[in-house]
Design a protein around this motif. Structure first.
Motif, mmCIF file in Angstrom:
data_model
loop_
_atom_site.group_PDB
_atom_site.id
_atom_site.type_symbol
_atom_site.label_atom_id
_atom_site.label_comp_id
_atom_site.label_asym_id
_atom_site.label_seq_id
_atom_site.Cartn_x
_atom_site.Cartn_y
_atom_site.Cartn_z
ATOM 1 N N TYR A 99 -8.586 50.581 -13.781
ATOM 2 C CA TYR A 99 -7.773 49.388 -13.551
ATOM 3 C C TYR A 99 -6.753 49.516 -12.426
ATOM 4 N N GLY A 100 -6.623 50.696 -11.846
ATOM 5 C CA GLY A 100 -5.611 50.905 -10.821
ATOM 6 C C GLY A 100 -4.260 51.220 -11.447
ATOM 7 N N CYS A 101 -3.239 51.190 -10.643
ATOM 8 C CA CYS A 101 -1.875 51.452 -11.117
ATOM 9 C C CYS A 101 -1.338 50.176 -11.777
ATOM 10 N N PRO A 102 -0.754 50.272 -12.967
ATOM 11 C CA PRO A 102 -0.250 49.059 -13.615
ATOM 12 C C PRO A 102 0.866 48.380 -12.816
ATOM 13 N N VAL A 103 1.684 49.156 -12.143
ATOM 14 C CA VAL A 103 2.764 48.571 -11.344
ATOM 15 C C VAL A 103 2.192 47.943 -10.080
ATOM 16 N N GLY A 104 1.401 48.721 -9.361
ATOM 17 C CA GLY A 104 0.831 48.232 -8.111
ATOM 18 C C GLY A 104 -0.070 47.028 -8.282
ATOM 19 N N SER A 105 -0.901 47.054 -9.326
ATOM 20 C CA SER A 105 -1.830 45.927 -9.512
ATOM 21 C C SER A 105 -1.080 44.646 -9.874
ATOM 22 N N LEU A 106 -0.045 44.754 -10.707
ATOM 23 C CA LEU A 106 0.730 43.561 -11.058
ATOM 24 C C LEU A 106 1.480 43.020 -9.846
ATOM 25 N N CYS A 107 2.135 43.901 -9.110
ATOM 26 C CA CYS A 107 2.889 43.456 -7.926
ATOM 27 C C CYS A 107 1.968 42.810 -6.889
ATOM 28 N N THR A 108 0.808 43.395 -6.698
ATOM 29 C CA THR A 108 -0.153 42.856 -5.733
ATOM 30 C C THR A 108 -0.654 41.477 -6.171
ATOM 31 N N GLU A 109 -0.995 41.357 -7.452
ATOM 32 C CA GLU A 109 -1.488 40.066 -7.938
ATOM 33 C C GLU A 109 -0.420 38.986 -7.821
ATOM 34 N N LEU A 110 0.806 39.302 -8.208
ATOM 35 C CA LEU A 110 1.869 38.298 -8.138
ATOM 36 C C LEU A 110 2.189 37.920 -6.694
ATOM 37 N N ALA A 111 2.066 38.877 -5.778
ATOM 38 C CA ALA A 111 2.268 38.570 -4.353
ATOM 39 C C ALA A 111 1.192 37.611 -3.856
ATOM 40 N N LYS A 112 -0.047 37.852 -4.244
ATOM 41 C CA LYS A 112 -1.142 36.967 -3.838
ATOM 42 C C LYS A 112 -0.948 35.555 -4.378
ATOM 43 N N LEU A 113 -0.395 35.465 -5.578
ATOM 44 C CA LEU A 113 -0.149 34.163 -6.198
ATOM 45 C C LEU A 113 1.145 33.526 -5.704
ATOM 46 N N ASN A 114 1.909 34.270 -4.914
ATOM 47 C CA ASN A 114 3.243 33.838 -4.480
ATOM 48 C C ASN A 114 4.069 33.420 -5.701
ATOM 49 N N HIS A 115 3.973 34.234 -6.739
ATOM 50 C CA HIS A 115 4.597 33.932 -8.025
ATOM 51 C C HIS A 115 6.083 34.258 -7.984
ATOM 52 N N VAL A 116 6.872 33.425 -8.616
ATOM 53 C CA VAL A 116 8.320 33.590 -8.636
ATOM 54 C C VAL A 116 8.731 34.921 -9.280
ATOM 55 N N ALA A 117 7.915 35.478 -10.163
ATOM 56 C CA ALA A 117 8.244 36.735 -10.849
ATOM 57 C C ALA A 117 7.948 37.976 -10.001
#
Length: 192
Positions: A99-117
């Motif tokens: 699954y990759g790094c839990p921190v890196g994968s979450l940060c990357t996904e939220l960046a792609k979504l331009n998510h406020v979080a």
């Protein structure tokens, strides 16, 4: 008695599902099913997926603080404590390969979504960066402590990403060994 609540169970299940499936691809019903509660009971605790995400990030921040405190307690020297950070790649290699790094994968996904979080999720990296900078300072590398912290953080993220892409156990072990050698060299530069 553990003191765990249904809300805690929901956050733990969401944390795992966000890591394994991604935030965007995890539904309310999947989280409710994982906790074995009705959707009505689920909505009693969380009205939106963003509320769950906020709780998941808070949980990960708390767990990261606990982990860093444990490394502080267990490591007798800054070098030993930094090695604990490096060895997390070995400890978590099965999940990292899948699954990759839990921190890196979450940060990357939220960046792609331009998510406020995204900014809140990035605080996870900031925790590691600040902690590593402090360890390098204690190692006697005050002048370049932040540079070394960022280098090690970036390298560990690169290893996680490539291990996930190629599922390489030998790769992870070799990279961890090389990072430990690099760390020893940085420590020797101060001692020598």
């Amino acid at each position: 008695m553990s003191g765990k609540t249904t809300r805690d169970d929901i956050v733990a299940a969401a944390d795992e599902l966000f890591y394994k499936k991604g935030f965007e691809h995890t539904s309310f019903s999947q989280i409710a099913e994982a906790v074995r509660i009705s959707r009505g009971n689920f909505y009693y605790h969380f009205k939106t997926k963003d509320e769950i995400l906020e709780a998941v990030i808070a949980r990960r921040l708390a767990k990261t603080r606990d982990l860093l405190a444990q490394w502080e307690e267990d490591g007798e020297t800054p070098e030993a404590r930094i090695r604990s950070f490096i060895h997390i790649l070995i400890v978590n290699r099965a999940d990292i390969k899948r699954y990759g790094c839990p921190v890196g994968s979450l940060c990357t996904e939220l960046a792609k979504l331009n998510h406020v979080a995204q900014a809140d999720a990035n605080k996870l990296f900031t925790l590691f960066r600040t902690w590593l900078r402090r360890q390098f300072t204690l190692l006697g590398r005050k002048a370049d402590a932040d540079l070394l912290a960022m280098h090690l953080l970036a390298r560990s993220q690169g290893v996680s990403t490539l291990a996930n892409a190629f599922h390489g156990d030998k790769f992870i072990r070799r990279e961890v060994e090389e990072m430990c050698g690099w760390l020893s060299d940085r420590a020797q530069e101060v001692a020598g």
